[in-house]
Write a protein that holds these residues in place. Structure first.
Motif, PDB file in Angstrom:
ATOM      1  N   GLY A 283      40.765  52.543  38.786  1.00 24.91           N
ATOM      2  CA  GLY A 283      42.217  52.422  38.895  1.00 24.91           C
ATOM      3  C   GLY A 283      42.637  51.738  40.182  1.00 24.91           C
ATOM      4  N   VAL A 284      41.736  50.943  40.749  1.00 21.41           N
ATOM      5  CA  VAL A 284      41.994  50.264  42.013  1.00 21.41           C
ATOM      6  C   VAL A 284      41.507  48.821  41.905  1.00 21.41           C
ATOM      7  CG1 VAL A 284      41.463  50.202  44.495  1.00 21.41           C
ATOM      8  CG2 VAL A 284      41.730  52.392  43.340  1.00 21.41           C
ATOM      9  N   ALA A 285      42.319  47.887  42.421  1.00 20.59           N
ATOM     10  CA  ALA A 285      41.903  46.488  42.449  1.00 20.59           C
ATOM     11  C   ALA A 285      40.902  46.294  43.577  1.00 20.59           C
ATOM     12  CB  ALA A 285      43.115  45.587  42.640  1.00 20.59           C
ATOM     13  N   LEU A 286      39.738  45.748  43.256  1.00 28.16           N
ATOM     14  CA  LEU A 286      38.683  45.564  44.238  1.00 28.16           C
ATOM     15  C   LEU A 286      38.535  44.117  44.680  1.00 28.16           C
ATOM     16  CD1 LEU A 286      35.934  47.786  42.550  1.00 28.16           C
ATOM     17  CD2 LEU A 286      37.549  48.453  44.337  1.00 28.16           C
ATOM     18  N   LEU A 287      38.877  43.182  43.811  1.00 28.12           N
ATOM     19  CA  LEU A 287      38.710  41.764  44.090  1.00 28.12           C
ATOM     20  C   LEU A 287      40.021  41.016  43.908  1.00 28.12           C
ATOM     21  CD1 LEU A 287      35.338  41.061  42.252  1.00 28.12           C
ATOM     22  CD2 LEU A 287      35.702  40.910  44.719  1.00 28.12           C
TER      23      LEU A 287
ATOM     24  N   GLU B  38      37.043  46.536  50.090  1.00 29.14           N
ATOM     25  CA  GLU B  38      36.176  46.499  51.267  1.00 29.14           C
ATOM     26  C   GLU B  38      35.823  47.902  51.729  1.00 29.14           C
ATOM     27  OE1 GLU B  38      36.087  44.479  55.740  1.00 29.14           O
ATOM     28  OE2 GLU B  38      37.855  44.269  54.438  1.00 29.14           O
ATOM     29  N   LEU B  39      36.823  48.781  51.718  1.00 22.97           N
ATOM     30  CA  LEU B  39      36.591  50.161  52.142  1.00 22.97           C
ATOM     31  C   LEU B  39      35.589  50.865  51.236  1.00 22.97           C
ATOM     32  CD1 LEU B  39      37.329  52.670  53.860  1.00 22.97           C
ATOM     33  CD2 LEU B  39      39.201  53.083  52.245  1.00 22.97           C
ATOM     34  N   LEU B  40      35.795  50.739  49.923  1.00 27.33           N
ATOM     35  CA  LEU B  40      34.934  51.444  48.975  1.00 27.33           C
ATOM     36  C   LEU B  40      33.525  50.861  48.945  1.00 27.33           C
ATOM     37  CD1 LEU B  40      37.483  51.933  46.047  1.00 27.33           C
ATOM     38  CD2 LEU B  40      36.651  53.658  47.653  1.00 27.33           C
ATOM     39  N   LEU B  41      33.411  49.534  49.009  1.00 28.07           N
ATOM     40  CA  LEU B  41      32.084  48.915  48.962  1.00 28.07           C
ATOM     41  C   LEU B  41      31.274  49.293  50.202  1.00 28.07           C
ATOM     42  CD1 LEU B  41      30.075  47.111  47.525  1.00 28.07           C
ATOM     43  CD2 LEU B  41      31.125  45.130  48.653  1.00 28.07           C
ATOM     44  N   ASN B  42      31.921  49.356  51.362  1.00 20.13           N
ATOM     45  CA  ASN B  42      31.217  49.757  52.579  1.00 20.13           C
ATOM     46  C   ASN B  42      30.681  51.182  52.464  1.00 20.13           C
ATOM     47  OD1 ASN B  42      31.515  47.341  53.953  1.00 20.13           O
ATOM     48  ND2 ASN B  42      33.443  47.939  54.911  1.00 20.13           N
ATOM     49  N   GLN B  43      31.400  52.033  51.738  1.00 23.78           N
ATOM     50  CA  GLN B  43      30.923  53.400  51.542  1.00 23.78           C
ATOM     51  C   GLN B  43      29.765  53.464  50.555  1.00 23.78           C
ATOM     52  OE1 GLN B  43      34.574  55.427  50.404  1.00 23.78           O
ATOM     53  NE2 GLN B  43      34.943  56.089  52.520  1.00 23.78           N
TER      54      GLN B  43
END
Length: 286
Positions: A47-51, A65-70
């Motif tokens: 439910g979040v745009a990542l790109l 960026e935040l989620l991928l770093n995690q």
């Protein structure tokens, strides 16, 4: 059940690195539609745009960026597990137990371990540092490779590796430097001798002595002018160059050499590539 998969996150990372869906598809041997579908599904389930598209490049949104770093540490750990499994399948060694005497030069030790790790990233080296006077029956008899002062250990035979030079020093402001040189046993006797866990068992004049269990503690004691001592030259090179510690003007015995031996566990024969490489790195000139 988890809403997303490591495969989807891995594809997201690949798209960001490659800069486009097409390049990521080519690098992962997938169709562009497959990459696009997986990332659309990933964003839909979160439910979040990542790109977001910037010209011809696909870049991360702040949330992406935040989620991928995690997630990156998980991807790295999962990749490590898979590589580790391949290592186990091939029968290659996955761990070497290494025991090193504390007087071995640390810069050289760290350089050896770094190079070995670069060559065999999937082989763990479990390092144990021991004191020179540790009793043989107290040592870890499971160590595969050992660097010790004794030539023969309970688990194997070894050969001479190097000498560690100890030099007699004191703080530059110590009263010993106000005495007439050369210094003899009578002049040394009133001052405490700083020792490293019996690392220098040679006879000395009767007098006060302080024995420390680590080299660092012995160096610190000499630095605080509580006494003089024979310290590993390599470990005090900086203090000697700065003039904080000075070599004592002794009549004889300013330097002492302690031999170190490279010992291999008997049961390792024949040696595998990893152990042979580690032995070769230790045997090379620094």
């Amino acid at each position: 059940m988890h809403k997303t998969t490591l495969e989807q996150w891995s594809l997201l990372e690949k798209v960001v690195e490659a800069g486009s869906f097409a390049k990521a598809a080519e690098q992962t041997n997938r169709s562009q539609s497959s990459v696009s579908y997986n990332l659309s599904l990933l964003q839909e389930r979160l439910g979040v745009a990542l790109l977001v598209a910037e010209g011809r490049r696909a870049v991360l949104t702040p949330a992406g960026e935040l989620l991928l770093n995690q997630v990156k540490p998980l991807l790295k750990a999962f990749s490590y597990v898979e590589t580790r499994a391949a290592t186990l399948k091939s029968g290659a060694r996955t761990r070497i137990d290494l025991m090193v005497d504390s007087i071995f030069p640390r810069r050289r030790l760290f350089a050896i371990l770094r190079e070995f790790q670069q060559r065999y990233p999937q082989t763990q080296v479990r390092l144990t540092e021991v004191l020179e006077n540790t009793r043989a029956d107290a040592l870890n008899d499971e160590a595969d490779v050992m660097v010790l002062t004794r030539r023969q250990d309970i688990t194997g035979l070894g050969e001479w590796l190097m000498n560690v030079d100890f030099v007699a020093v004191a703080h530059r402001d110590h009263p010993l430097f106000s005495l007439d040189a050369p210094l003899n046993d009578e002049l040394l006797r009133p001052w405490p001798l700083v020792q490293i866990a019996d690392s220098q068992p040679a006879a000395r004049p009767a007098g006060e002595s302080w024995t420390f269990s680590t080299i660092d503690a012995a160096i610190e004691a000499v630095m605080f002018q509580v006494g003089y001592g024979w310290l590993p030259e390599e470990r005090i090179q900086t203090q000697l160059e700065q003039g904080v510690l000075k070599t004592l003007p002794l009549g004889h015995g300013v330097r002492r050499a302690t031999p170190l031996h490279l010992i291999v566990k008997r049961s390792l024969a024949p040696l595998d590539d990893q152990v042979e490489t580690l032995l070769r790195l230790f045997s090379q000139e620094p």
